[in-house]
Structure formats: structure tokens, C-alpha cells
Enzyme design. Structure first.
Site, PDB file in Angstrom:
ATOM      1  N   PRO A   2       0.853  -1.109   0.317  1.00 48.22           N
ATOM      2  CA  PRO A   2       0.187  -0.029  -0.214  1.00 48.22           C
ATOM      3  C   PRO A   2       0.841   1.587  -0.078  1.00 48.22           C
ATOM      4  O   PRO A   2       2.161   1.111   0.747  1.00 48.22           O
ATOM      5  CB  PRO A   2      -1.115  -0.096   1.432  1.00 48.22           C
ATOM      6  CG  PRO A   2      -0.370  -0.575   2.231  1.00 48.22           C
ATOM      7  CD  PRO A   2       0.006  -1.957   1.253  1.00 48.22           C
ATOM      8  N   GLU A   3       0.422   2.028  -0.957  1.00 45.85           N
ATOM      9  CA  GLU A   3       0.953   3.356  -0.774  1.00 45.85           C
ATOM     10  C   GLU A   3       0.440   4.154   0.557  1.00 45.85           C
ATOM     11  O   GLU A   3      -0.191   4.339   0.977  1.00 45.85           O
ATOM     12  CB  GLU A   3       0.870   3.993  -1.703  1.00 45.85           C
ATOM     13  CG  GLU A   3       1.467   2.785  -2.988  1.00 45.85           C
ATOM     14  CD  GLU A   3       1.653   3.818  -5.038  1.00 45.85           C
ATOM     15  OE1 GLU A   3       1.718   4.718  -4.964  1.00 45.85           O
ATOM     16  OE2 GLU A   3       1.996   2.205  -5.884  1.00 45.85           O
ATOM     17  N   LYS A  53       4.232   5.609   4.319  1.00 50.91           N
ATOM     18  CA  LYS A  53       3.847   4.578   4.771  1.00 50.91           C
ATOM     19  C   LYS A  53       3.654   4.116   6.041  1.00 50.91           C
ATOM     20  O   LYS A  53       3.661   2.941   5.866  1.00 50.91           O
ATOM     21  CB  LYS A  53       5.075   3.663   3.305  1.00 50.91           C
ATOM     22  CG  LYS A  53       4.628   3.909   1.953  1.00 50.91           C
ATOM     23  CD  LYS A  53       5.349   3.169   1.042  1.00 50.91           C
ATOM     24  CE  LYS A  53       5.969   3.479  -0.382  1.00 50.91           C
ATOM     25  NZ  LYS A  53       6.043   1.801  -1.058  1.00 50.91           N
ATOM     26  N   ARG A 262      10.514  -3.294 -10.525  1.00 50.72           N
ATOM     27  CA  ARG A 262       9.234  -2.872 -10.258  1.00 50.72           C
ATOM     28  C   ARG A 262       8.385  -2.460 -11.727  1.00 50.72           C
ATOM     29  O   ARG A 262       9.343  -1.425 -12.810  1.00 50.72           O
ATOM     30  CB  ARG A 262       8.919  -1.572  -9.339  1.00 50.72           C
ATOM     31  CG  ARG A 262       9.496  -2.647  -7.853  1.00 50.72           C
ATOM     32  CD  ARG A 262       8.850  -2.861  -7.839  1.00 50.72           C
ATOM     33  NE  ARG A 262       7.407  -2.607  -6.916  1.00 50.72           N
ATOM     34  CZ  ARG A 262       7.065  -2.027  -6.026  1.00 50.72           C
ATOM     35  NH1 ARG A 262       8.206  -0.881  -5.402  1.00 50.72           N
ATOM     36  NH2 ARG A 262       5.416  -1.974  -5.983  1.00 50.72           N
TER      37      ARG A 262
END
Length: 276
Positions: A2-3, A53, A262
């Protein structure tokens, strides 16, 4: 993972459940933290902050619970002691007379004195947080052209939490697209116009994602597509996770590459390298 927007929304839910109420019962899964169950019992939650985060639950008596969701962590808010049916491992539980805040699957949890929280290694190295700190587009522009960052590739820079806190993989692709910046470029390769667009997009898309449950696409277009029955994954973003589909601006096929280990998505015509 999650960002920043997802963690800020989770923090809002945790704060709504806990703020201003005494924590009557706590559970820490890790033995090194279990001494704090008694220390924090009966203390009142003042607020819940985020730094990128990371989440910081602040207590009146001067303690802070630091947590980072890592890849698989998930907060759940339930009625008091109403545990969900899940195969996830419970790592932290905070209960008051009405609600339980439950953190599953994360192993990055600490209890700190509040005055020492800023010295936590993750907090110390983390850059400005666009959702919890007063960061302007001019602040980011100056950061982009600084000696520290200007000659690093955008693709790695936007994943570096010391650059801007909370930006992750989907925001990286979306920011570069909105600024018209090639994935192969560095800040030093970009025009001032591109840099200022990137600064504005970093702030605007992060806030839009936070306020609109992760949607970074044009909101009017997203609404139209939703009404047409298009699935959320196909109207949520400008380019992220849209490989092979047409660019929403000029129809060029969106491409997917690996960058900084990524996946990254971009439009090869909207985001040409300056030398091409």
C-alpha cells in the site's frame, strides 16, 4: 505494498475508532513488545499520524505505536472483540468499549516514547509527506533540481522514500505520465515546465488518490466509464496496469517495462525522451 494514500485512509479509520477513548485492552503478537500491554492499558489515543507508509498512533501519556504495513499488512476496524474470519496472523490489537483496531500480517511494529519517534530510522530518512505536511509545488521543484537528486533516474527516485514519502509504484507511473516525462529521464534531462508539472502532479495525484479511493485517472472520465459498466481496474488509472491498451490522450498503445525491479507503464509518444 500500500502507498501513502492507502495508509492515510487506514489511519483515518483507526483514528475514528480510537481517538479520544481509553484503550481498555491491547495485544502484541511479539514477545519483545508485550510489556507495553500493561503500560498502555487505560491510556487515551490522542491522534493517528502518518509518515509516508508508516502509521503513528499517539497516546496521551507520551507513547507512540509505530507500524509499517510492509507488503501484506492490513488494518481492520471492527466492533469490539468481533474478530474477522481470516487466515492472516494478528500482530496488534487495540480495543476500547466500542471498537477494535486490528493489524494483521505486518511484523514492523515498535513502541516508542513520542519525543523519540522522529529518531526512528525509517522516520529519520523519510522525505516530505504530501498528505500530512505542508509541502508546496515550489518545495518539490527545488528538491528536483537539488544536487542530491537531479542526476538520478526518475524511475528509482520516485520509489525512494527519502525523496518523497508515500509515493510507490502506481503513483510513479501516473506522475511521470501526467508530467510527460520519459521513464529513461533524470530531473536534469527535463525542462522547467516538465519539472513543474511533475511537482504539481505529485501533489495533486497523491491527494486525489487519497480522496477518491485510489483513482488517479481524470475523475469525470472515470465516472463516465464506471456508468458504462467498465470494471474499476480499467478506469482507475491513466497508464498504470494498462499495457496494450490505448493512451487516454492520443491512443498510442501503453507499454510496460521493468524499472528499479518494479513494473512501470508509460505512453511512448506522450513521454518521449528529450533527445528523441
Amino acid at each position: 505494498m500500500p502507498e501513502g494514500p492507502e495508509i492515510r485512509r487506514a489511519a483515518d479509520q483507526v483514528e475514528k475508532a480510537l481517538k479520544g477513548r481509553a484503550v481498555l485492552d491491547l495485544f502484541f503478537a511479539f514477545e519483545r513488545l508485550q510489556e507495553y500491554e500493561e503500560i498502555l492499558q487505560g491510556d487515551v489515543v490522542e491522534k493517528v499520524d502518518t509518515k509516508g507508509k508508516a502509521m503513528l498512533i499517539r497516546f496521551q501519556r507520551g507513547y507512540t505505536i509505530y507500524s509499517h504495513n510492509q507488503l501484506y499488512g492490513k488494518w481492520m476496524i471492527r466492533n469490539a472483540y468481533n474478530y474477522p474470519d481470516t487466515n492472516r496472523q494478528l500482530r496488534l490489537a487495540l480495543h476500547n468499549e466500542k471498537k477494535s483496531a486490528l493489524l494483521y500480517s505486518s511484523s514492523d511494529i515498535e513502541v516508542l516514547r513520542t519525543e523519540e519517534a522522529e529518531e526512528h530510522p525509517f522516520i529519520q530518512k523519510t522525505g516530505p509527506d504530501l498528505l500530512s505536511e505542508p509541502v508546496t509545488a515550489e518545495d518539490l521543484f527545488e528538491r528536483f533540481i537539488s544536487r542530491r537528486f537531479r542526476n538520478r533516474k526518475w524511475t528509482s527516485l520516485l520509489l525512494d522514500q527519502s525523496f518523497i514519502a508515500g509515493i510507490g509504484n502506481y503513483l510513479r507511473s501516473e506522475i511521470l505520465f501526467k508530467a510527460g516525462i520519459s521513464p529513461s529521464a533524470r530531473p536534469s534531462d527535463c525542462s522547467e515546465e516538465q519539472l513543474r508539472k511533475a511537482a504539481g502532479a505529485s501533489i495533486d495525484l497523491t491527494w486525489q488518490s487519497y480522496r477518491h479511493q485510489g483513482i488517479t485517472n481524470d475523475l469525470e472520465l472515470a465516472g463516465q466509464l464506471k456508468k458504462q459498466g467498465v470494471k474499476r481496474r480499467n478506469y482507475r488509472h491513466w497508464v498504470f496496469s494498462r499495457a496494450g491498451q490505448p493512451c487516454r490522450i492520443d491512443g498510442t498503445e501503453i507499454e510496460k517495462i521493468q524499472a528499479a525491479s518494479r513494473r512501470l507503464y508509460y505512453c511512448p509518444t506522450c513521454q518521449k525522451h528529450p533527445e528523441r
